[in-house]
Scaffold this motif. Structure first.
Motif, PDB file in Angstrom:
ATOM      1  N   VAL A 141      62.870 -77.370  96.273  1.00  0.00           N
ATOM      2  CA  VAL A 141      63.010 -76.567  97.492  1.00  0.00           C
ATOM      3  C   VAL A 141      63.502 -75.164  97.134  1.00  0.00           C
ATOM      4  O   VAL A 141      63.007 -74.169  97.675  1.00  0.00           O
ATOM      5  CB  VAL A 141      63.969 -77.276  98.485  1.00  0.00           C
ATOM      6  N   LEU A 142      64.457 -75.057  96.228  1.00  0.00           N
ATOM      7  CA  LEU A 142      64.939 -73.739  95.822  1.00  0.00           C
ATOM      8  C   LEU A 142      63.867 -72.954  95.077  1.00  0.00           C
ATOM      9  O   LEU A 142      63.726 -71.743  95.269  1.00  0.00           O
ATOM     10  CB  LEU A 142      66.202 -73.861  94.967  1.00  0.00           C
ATOM     11  N   THR A 143      63.097 -73.637  94.241  1.00  0.00           N
ATOM     12  CA  THR A 143      62.015 -72.968  93.516  1.00  0.00           C
ATOM     13  C   THR A 143      60.981 -72.398  94.485  1.00  0.00           C
ATOM     14  O   THR A 143      60.475 -71.296  94.294  1.00  0.00           O
ATOM     15  CB  THR A 143      61.348 -73.954  92.536  1.00  0.00           C
ATOM     16  N   ASP A 144      60.687 -73.157  95.542  1.00  0.00           N
ATOM     17  CA  ASP A 144      59.674 -72.754  96.526  1.00  0.00           C
ATOM     18  C   ASP A 144      60.296 -72.118  97.766  1.00  0.00           C
ATOM     19  O   ASP A 144      59.679 -72.088  98.838  1.00  0.00           O
ATOM     20  CB  ASP A 144      58.854 -73.980  96.940  1.00  0.00           C
ATOM     21  N   HIS A 145      61.497 -71.603  97.647  1.00  0.00           N
ATOM     22  CA  HIS A 145      62.281 -71.103  98.771  1.00  0.00           C
ATOM     23  C   HIS A 145      61.482 -70.220  99.724  1.00  0.00           C
ATOM     24  O   HIS A 145      61.562 -70.379 100.948  1.00  0.00           O
ATOM     25  CB  HIS A 145      63.507 -70.356  98.236  1.00  0.00           C
ATOM     26  N   SER A 146      60.725 -69.286  99.219  1.00  0.00           N
ATOM     27  CA  SER A 146      60.012 -68.343 100.093  1.00  0.00           C
ATOM     28  C   SER A 146      58.940 -69.038 100.940  1.00  0.00           C
ATOM     29  O   SER A 146      58.581 -68.539 102.001  1.00  0.00           O
ATOM     30  CB  SER A 146      59.390 -67.206  99.286  1.00  0.00           C
ATOM     31  N   ARG A 147      58.442 -70.191 100.508  1.00  0.00           N
ATOM     32  CA  ARG A 147      57.455 -70.937 101.302  1.00  0.00           C
ATOM     33  C   ARG A 147      58.078 -71.484 102.582  1.00  0.00           C
ATOM     34  O   ARG A 147      57.384 -71.744 103.552  1.00  0.00           O
ATOM     35  CB  ARG A 147      56.874 -72.113 100.512  1.00  0.00           C
ATOM     36  N   TYR A 148      59.378 -71.691 102.576  1.00  0.00           N
ATOM     37  CA  TYR A 148      60.081 -72.221 103.746  1.00  0.00           C
ATOM     38  C   TYR A 148      60.754 -71.132 104.574  1.00  0.00           C
ATOM     39  O   TYR A 148      60.858 -71.245 105.783  1.00  0.00           O
ATOM     40  CB  TYR A 148      61.162 -73.228 103.313  1.00  0.00           C
ATOM     41  N   TRP A 149      61.221 -70.090 103.915  1.00  0.00           N
ATOM     42  CA  TRP A 149      62.065 -69.110 104.594  1.00  0.00           C
ATOM     43  C   TRP A 149      61.496 -67.695 104.593  1.00  0.00           C
ATOM     44  O   TRP A 149      62.149 -66.775 105.085  1.00  0.00           O
ATOM     45  CB  TRP A 149      63.456 -69.103 103.953  1.00  0.00           C
ATOM     46  N   GLY A 150      60.311 -67.480 104.036  1.00  0.00           N
ATOM     47  CA  GLY A 150      59.730 -66.142 104.024  1.00  0.00           C
ATOM     48  C   GLY A 150      60.613 -65.182 103.251  1.00  0.00           C
ATOM     49  O   GLY A 150      61.090 -65.497 102.169  1.00  0.00           O
ATOM     50  N   GLY A 151      60.864 -64.034 103.835  1.00  0.00           N
ATOM     51  CA  GLY A 151      61.657 -63.012 103.167  1.00  0.00           C
ATOM     52  C   GLY A 151      63.158 -63.184 103.293  1.00  0.00           C
ATOM     53  O   GLY A 151      63.911 -62.420 102.695  1.00  0.00           O
ATOM     54  N   ALA A 156      54.495 -85.065 100.127  1.00  0.00           N
ATOM     55  CA  ALA A 156      53.057 -85.346 100.115  1.00  0.00           C
ATOM     56  C   ALA A 156      52.550 -85.045  98.711  1.00  0.00           C
ATOM     57  O   ALA A 156      53.305 -84.565  97.851  1.00  0.00           O
ATOM     58  CB  ALA A 156      52.337 -84.491 101.147  1.00  0.00           C
ATOM     59  N   GLU A 157      51.291 -85.317  98.482  1.00  0.00           N
ATOM     60  CA  GLU A 157      50.730 -85.053  97.155  1.00  0.00           C
ATOM     61  C   GLU A 157      50.847 -83.583  96.768  1.00  0.00           C
ATOM     62  O   GLU A 157      50.949 -83.256  95.591  1.00  0.00           O
ATOM     63  CB  GLU A 157      49.272 -85.506  97.096  1.00  0.00           C
ATOM     64  N   ASP A 158      50.833 -82.702  97.767  1.00  0.00           N
ATOM     65  CA  ASP A 158      50.900 -81.271  97.481  1.00  0.00           C
ATOM     66  C   ASP A 158      52.331 -80.731  97.488  1.00  0.00           C
ATOM     67  O   ASP A 158      52.542 -79.535  97.535  1.00  0.00           O
ATOM     68  CB  ASP A 158      50.017 -80.480  98.448  1.00  0.00           C
ATOM     69  N   GLY A 159      53.314 -81.615  97.445  1.00  0.00           N
ATOM     70  CA  GLY A 159      54.700 -81.178  97.334  1.00  0.00           C
ATOM     71  C   GLY A 159      55.532 -81.491  98.558  1.00  0.00           C
ATOM     72  O   GLY A 159      55.158 -82.293  99.410  1.00  0.00           O
ATOM     73  N   ILE A 160      56.660 -80.822  98.659  1.00  0.00           N
ATOM     74  CA  ILE A 160      57.590 -81.025  99.769  1.00  0.00           C
ATOM     75  C   ILE A 160      57.156 -80.116 100.918  1.00  0.00           C
ATOM     76  O   ILE A 160      57.183 -78.893 100.793  1.00  0.00           O
ATOM     77  CB  ILE A 160      59.038 -80.731  99.337  1.00  0.00           C
ATOM     78  N   ARG A 161      56.763 -80.734 102.011  1.00  0.00           N
ATOM     79  CA  ARG A 161      56.281 -79.973 103.163  1.00  0.00           C
ATOM     80  C   ARG A 161      57.404 -79.513 104.082  1.00  0.00           C
ATOM     81  O   ARG A 161      57.229 -78.575 104.850  1.00  0.00           O
ATOM     82  CB  ARG A 161      55.268 -80.795 103.944  1.00  0.00           C
ATOM     83  N   GLY A 162      58.529 -80.188 104.020  1.00  0.00           N
ATOM     84  CA  GLY A 162      59.657 -79.796 104.856  1.00  0.00           C
ATOM     85  C   GLY A 162      60.884 -80.596 104.492  1.00  0.00           C
ATOM     86  O   GLY A 162      60.796 -81.577 103.756  1.00  0.00           O
ATOM     87  N   TYR A 163      62.021 -80.168 105.015  1.00  0.00           N
ATOM     88  CA  TYR A 163      63.259 -80.884 104.725  1.00  0.00           C
ATOM     89  C   TYR A 163      64.278 -80.630 105.817  1.00  0.00           C
ATOM     90  O   TYR A 163      64.199 -79.655 106.563  1.00  0.00           O
ATOM     91  CB  TYR A 163      63.827 -80.490 103.357  1.00  0.00           C
TER      92      TYR A 163
END
Length: 157
Positions: A20-30, A54-61
């Motif tokens: 989630v931290l690695t993909d942070h911007s995918r969840y929180w934008g800027g 899901a197979e494509d990663g963490i969609r939400g938390y």
């Protein structure tokens, strides 16, 4: 564990937290909210810190815990940019509420900044009462505080 459309909602693991931290911007934008992500929540309150995998990663938390007074407190909830508007946030909240009830929760609580109109609208759509509390986060730092009783029976509008 809840399985929905090739995705399952399950307790978060330490590896999920780091992803989630690695993909942070995918969840929180800027907005940089990494400092609000506390690994101790996942380690100490694992059954109420949930991820939608899901197979494509963490969609939400959704990360939260139950207070000794019986409140299920949601610290963070986020959905990935490509799944917003699908009802995943509602499903995460429902899964959290079910886990919280299992730990004795009778009500839910969350907070957000006064400027976070998206979060305010989302929580209102889930039936939360909203109140602006002056100095909630320190002098001159008002926050919107959300409350609602359990159970959480929500369906997609």
């Amino acid at each position: 564990m809840v399985v929905i459309m090739g995705m399952h909602i399950a307790p978060a693991e330490v590896a999920d937290f780091h992803q989630v931290l690695t993909d942070h911007s995918r969840y929180w934008g800027g907005r940089d909210l990494r400092s609000l992500h506390l690994l101790a929540l996942v380690q100490e309150f694992g059954s109420t810190c949930l991820v939608a995998r899901a197979e494509d990663g963490i969609r939400g938390y959704i990360f939260g815990f139950v207070t000794p007074g019986g409140t299920g407190y949601v610290h963070l909830i986020a959905t990935r940019d490509d799944v917003r508007g699908t009802g995943l946030g509602r499903r995460l909240y429902t899964a959290f509420a079910e886990a919280a009830v299992g730990h004795g929760a009778r009500k839910l609580k969350a907070i957000t900044s006064v400027e976070n109109t998206g979060s305010i609208a989302f929580h209102r759509s889930l039936g939360f009462d909203t109140k602006i509390v002056d100095d909630y986060d320190g002098p001159g730092r008002a926050m919107v505080v959300f409350h609602r009783e359990l159970p959480l029976n929500v369906s997609r509008p």
